[in-house]
Design an enzyme around this catalytic site. Structure first.
Site, short mmCIF file in Angstrom:
data_model
loop_
_atom_site.label_atom_id
_atom_site.label_comp_id
_atom_site.label_asym_id
_atom_site.label_seq_id
_atom_site.Cartn_x
_atom_site.Cartn_y
_atom_site.Cartn_z
N LYS A 10 0.82 -1.21 0.00
CA LYS A 10 0.00 0.00 0.00
C LYS A 10 0.87 1.27 0.00
CE LYS A 10 -3.98 -2.20 2.25
NZ LYS A 10 -5.08 -2.00 3.26
N TYR A 50 -12.46 -2.53 -3.72
CA TYR A 50 -13.02 -2.67 -2.37
C TYR A 50 -14.55 -2.59 -2.38
CZ TYR A 50 -8.42 -2.39 -0.09
OH TYR A 50 -7.14 -2.65 0.36
N ASN A 113 -2.18 0.36 6.61
CA ASN A 113 -1.69 -0.88 7.23
C ASN A 113 -0.77 -1.70 6.32
OD1 ASN A 113 -3.65 -1.85 5.52
ND2 ASN A 113 -4.69 -3.12 7.03
N HIS A 116 -2.17 -5.49 1.65
CA HIS A 116 -3.44 -6.20 1.52
C HIS A 116 -3.13 -7.60 1.02
CE1 HIS A 116 -7.52 -7.26 0.27
NE2 HIS A 116 -6.94 -7.79 -0.78
N GLU A 127 -9.62 -10.94 -7.29
CA GLU A 127 -8.66 -9.85 -7.12
C GLU A 127 -7.50 -9.95 -8.12
OE1 GLU A 127 -9.55 -9.24 -2.34
OE2 GLU A 127 -7.54 -9.83 -2.99
P1 CMP Z 1 -7.53 -4.57 3.66
O1 CMP Z 1 -7.09 -5.95 4.00
O2 CMP Z 1 -6.85 -3.93 2.49
O3 CMP Z 1 -9.10 -4.56 3.41
C1 CMP Z 1 -9.91 -3.44 3.68
C2 CMP Z 1 -9.18 -2.35 4.38
O4 CMP Z 1 -9.99 -1.38 5.03
C3 CMP Z 1 -8.35 -2.94 5.50
O5 CMP Z 1 -7.26 -3.64 4.94
C4 CMP Z 1 -8.02 -1.70 6.32
O6 CMP Z 1 -6.85 -1.05 5.85
C5 CMP Z 1 -9.20 -0.77 6.04
N1 CMP Z 1 -10.03 -0.54 7.24
C6 CMP Z 1 -10.22 0.63 7.85
N2 CMP Z 1 -11.04 0.49 8.90
C7 CMP Z 1 -11.38 -0.81 8.98
C8 CMP Z 1 -12.19 -1.59 9.87
N3 CMP Z 1 -12.84 -1.04 10.90
N4 CMP Z 1 -12.28 -2.92 9.63
C9 CMP Z 1 -11.65 -3.50 8.59
N5 CMP Z 1 -10.88 -2.81 7.71
C10 CMP Z 1 -10.72 -1.50 7.91
#
Ligand code: CMP
Length: 140
Positions: A10, A50, A113, A116, A127
């Site tokens: 990311k 998403y 974070n 993914h 995906e």
């Molecule tokens: P990712 O695995 O990329 O999938 C969805 C993303 O939404 C997740 O990582 C997080 O970076 C983001 N996100 C932000 N808030 C939340 C939340 N409360 N629960 C899950 N994903 C979240």
């Protein structure tokens, strides 16, 4: 069984210059990169990726973050690749991620974070096809 999974490095991790360190962890765990590219996502491409989160309160911030800078998308291949990648990544929220995982080491917040990874064979298939043509995947 041998599986493929989609990984995204990311914008936060790209900005930290951690692309190589993250890919190193995949390789050291036995996963092979069979496709890779760097992209700057736009709202449509990030929002479509998403789509399942469209109604969630964090959707707008998620799309804003994912379009804030370049990402590196890869297809990883290997034994149990989906679960292996998720183990390497650690929990979605870096504050809950186990020590030594990518998110514990490179991420600060649940939004930014670092990585993914696909969460099931069905999402991996969707995906991977979302970012790569069959001809862009190089079995090895
Ligand atoms: P990712 O695995 O990329 O999938 C969805 C993303 O939404 C997740 O990582 C997080 O970076 C983001 N996100 C932000 N808030 C939340 C939340 N409360 N629960 C899950 N994903 C979240």
């Amino acid at each position: 069984a041998t599986q493929r999974t989609l990984s995204i490095i990311k914008p936060d991790a790209v900005a930290k210059n951690a692309i190589g360190e993250i890919i190193s962890r995949f390789e050291k765990a036995g996963l092979k990169v069979v496709a890779a590219k760097m992209l700057k996502l736009d709202d449509d491409k990030a929002g479509g990726f998403y789509a399942e989160h469209k109604e969630r309160p964090f959707f707008k911030d998620l799309v804003g973050f994912m379009t804030s800078g370049p990402v590196v998308v890869q297809v990883l291949e290997g034994e149990d690749a989906i679960a292996k990648n998720r183990d390497l990544m650690g929990a979605t929220n870096p504050k809950e991620a186990a020590p030594g995982t990518i998110r514990a080491d490179f991420a600060e917040t649940i939004d930014a974070n670092a990585v993914h990874g696909s969460d099931s064979p069905e999402s991996a298939e969707r995906e991977i096809a979302y970012f790569f043509q069959d001809s862009e995947i190089c079995p090895r």
